[in-house]
Design a protein around this motif. Structure first.
Motif, short mmCIF file in Angstrom:
data_model
loop_
_atom_site.label_atom_id
_atom_site.label_comp_id
_atom_site.label_asym_id
_atom_site.label_seq_id
_atom_site.Cartn_x
_atom_site.Cartn_y
_atom_site.Cartn_z
N PRO A 124 46.06 20.21 35.87
CA PRO A 124 45.98 21.40 36.71
C PRO A 124 47.06 21.39 37.79
CG PRO A 124 43.85 20.26 36.55
CD PRO A 124 44.88 19.34 35.99
N LYS A 125 47.29 22.55 38.37
CA LYS A 125 48.20 22.63 39.51
C LYS A 125 47.56 21.96 40.73
CE LYS A 125 50.03 27.13 38.08
NZ LYS A 125 50.15 28.57 38.48
N GLY A 155 45.02 29.48 40.41
CA GLY A 155 45.17 30.18 39.14
C GLY A 155 44.72 29.43 37.90
N ASP A 156 44.43 28.13 38.00
CA ASP A 156 43.96 27.36 36.84
C ASP A 156 42.49 27.66 36.61
OD1 ASP A 156 46.32 26.18 36.19
OD2 ASP A 156 45.98 24.38 37.38
N GLY A 180 37.24 29.19 40.81
CA GLY A 180 38.03 27.98 40.99
C GLY A 180 38.21 27.61 42.44
N ARG A 181 37.16 27.83 43.24
CA ARG A 181 37.24 27.54 44.67
C ARG A 181 36.03 26.70 45.10
NH1 ARG A 181 40.41 31.45 47.49
NH2 ARG A 181 39.05 31.33 49.31
N ALA A 182 36.19 26.00 46.19
CA ALA A 182 35.08 25.26 46.80
C ALA A 182 35.34 25.19 48.30
CB ALA A 182 34.97 23.85 46.23
N ALA A 200 42.57 18.68 42.10
CA ALA A 200 41.79 19.54 41.21
C ALA A 200 41.55 18.80 39.90
CB ALA A 200 42.52 20.85 40.96
N ILE A 201 40.37 18.96 39.31
CA ILE A 201 40.00 18.32 38.05
C ILE A 201 39.52 19.38 37.08
CG2 ILE A 201 38.54 16.57 36.97
CD1 ILE A 201 38.33 15.21 39.68
#
Length: 410
Positions: A124-125, A155-156, A180-182, A200-201
């Motif tokens: 991932p980015k 965006g991933d 894709g957020r936390a 990011a994983i």
């Protein structure tokens, strides 16, 4: 999957000829794991081109585990192989006979169990990190002041979680939402330069490069200043407060264990109070500051000190007149006089052996004392050290006096 296709027909024929079991008992379908991911209906994602495979068998007896793999939709490219014989129950460990390709979809079978997996080796980015409470490159918050930090996958879409480390937090993993957020809450435990490091994983376990988010925590403990430190007991003192935290609106203090009092802060973060110490020495004051949005600083203690002047004892002896008279002989008893002429002095702390031991001698009503001392036989010099002490425990500095003695042999 060119490497799999490259296997020769002869090699495939040999693999097909390998026995499925080495015992008469029929094997049961094993539980399969590929690349550390348990197989599941609908398929799994695998993050390695050479994933490890495990097959856990139940039942009893021994068998030689056999496996087969091929690109999905192309069974003609099927390749078979075996793992070492094992006793059931047990787990077989093996790898694919050759690498698979990124983006490829494959079918794996073993003794009636099957698994579909897709290869995704793309990392991932590096995540984006933001915080309104602790903006990058600015001083904000304070020790003990919680702040929210948001991680974004940039965006991933297959990012499923983030791993981060922060001051006082250790290494923590949090799930990503559908976008894709936390968002996490971090509470710095001290002021100064700090950093949060985030990865990011994705669903296959691939980790991104680290993003390091640097910020600065304000020293949010209030400062306290005494405008009249030499004032005596019973004299008012003006005490000033100051806080570096933007938006500080008030200070709350207690003085000598009294009730809490709140005073306003001006636009520069200053406030003041007037207190009157009721005792000598330390008069403790506790202070906190508070911002307009309710954030309270750590509590500090400041001592409003009332100076206590205890006179240093004057030490003399009529047995050492200093007029040329021979000094006393060792073993004789001499008279020691300690004077302060201060009624506040209640006692003296005296040493007559060069500071090795001390004794307490009570003072008279005028703060003086006269006492007797027998000179030790092995001394050739008498030194007297003495401190005056008041009834409430305040002490003077040390006074010194010393005289040569006449040896016992003359």
């Amino acid at each position: 999957m060119n490497s799999l296709r490259a296997l020769t027909v002869a090699t495939a024929a040999v693999l097909f000829a390998l026995p499925a079991t080495a015992a008469s008992a029929a094997p049961t379908a094993p539980t399969l794991t590929v690349g550390g991911v348990a197989c599941a209906p609908g398929g799994i994602l695998v993050g390695s081109p050479t994933p490890a495979i495990t097959a856990r068998f139940t039942g009893s007896g021994t068998l030689t585990p056999s496996f087969a793999v091929w690109p999905a939709g192309r069974p003609a490219q099927r390749v078979e192989w075996t793992a070492p014989e094992l006793s059931r129950p047990g787990t077989a460990f093996t790898t694919l006979p050759s690498a698979v390709v990124d983006g490829g979809k494959y079918r794996l079978t073993a003794h009636g169990a099957s698994c579909t997996f897709t290869v995704d080796t793309v990392r991932p980015k590096a995540p984006l990190v933001t915080s309104a409470d602790y903006p990058r490159g600015q001083s904000a918050g304070g020790a003990g002041v919680a702040g929210k930090f948001t991680f974004a996958a940039d965006g991933d879409r297959d990012v499923v979680k983030f791993r981060y480390s922060a001051p006082g937090a250790g290494l923590v993993e949090v799930p990503a939402d559908r976008r894709g957020r936390a968002t996490v809450t971090i509470t710095p435990d001290s002021y100064g330069a700090k950093a949060v490091t985030v990865q990011a994983i994705d669903r296959t376990g691939n980790r991104s490069a680290e993003t390091t988010y640097e910020f600065t925590v304000i020293d949010n403990e209030p400062r306290v200043y005494d405008d009249n430190p030499s004032a005596a007991i019973g004299e008012p003192r003006v005490i000033r407060f100051w806080s570096a935290v933007p938006g500080t609106q008030s200070f709350t203090y207690t003085f000598n264990g009294g009730p809490a009092v709140t005073v306003p802060a001006d636009a520069q973060g200053y406030g003041h109070a007037t207190v009157t110490p009721g005792r000598r020495g330390d008069n403790p004051m506790t202070v906190t500051s508070r911002t307009g949005n309710g954030v309270v600083s750590p509590e500090i203690t400041f001592n409003v000190y009332v100076r206590v002047e205890v006179p240093v004892p004057q030490i003399s002896s009529p047995d050492f007149p200093g007029d040329g008279t021979p000094p006393p002989t060792v073993g004789e008893t001499v008279t020691i006089v300690l004077r302060t002429d201060s009624p506040e002095v209640a006692e003296f702390v005296v040493s007559l052996d060069f500071g090795q031991t001390e004794q307490v001698v009570a003072a008279d009503a005028d703060g003086n004392v006269t006492f007797q001392h027998t000179l030790p036989p092995d001394y050739i010099f008498l030194e007297v050290q003495a401190r005056a002490r008041t009834a409430d425990g305040f002490e003077s500095g040390s006074g010194y006096a010393g005289w040569e003695l006449t040896p016992a042999d003359g």
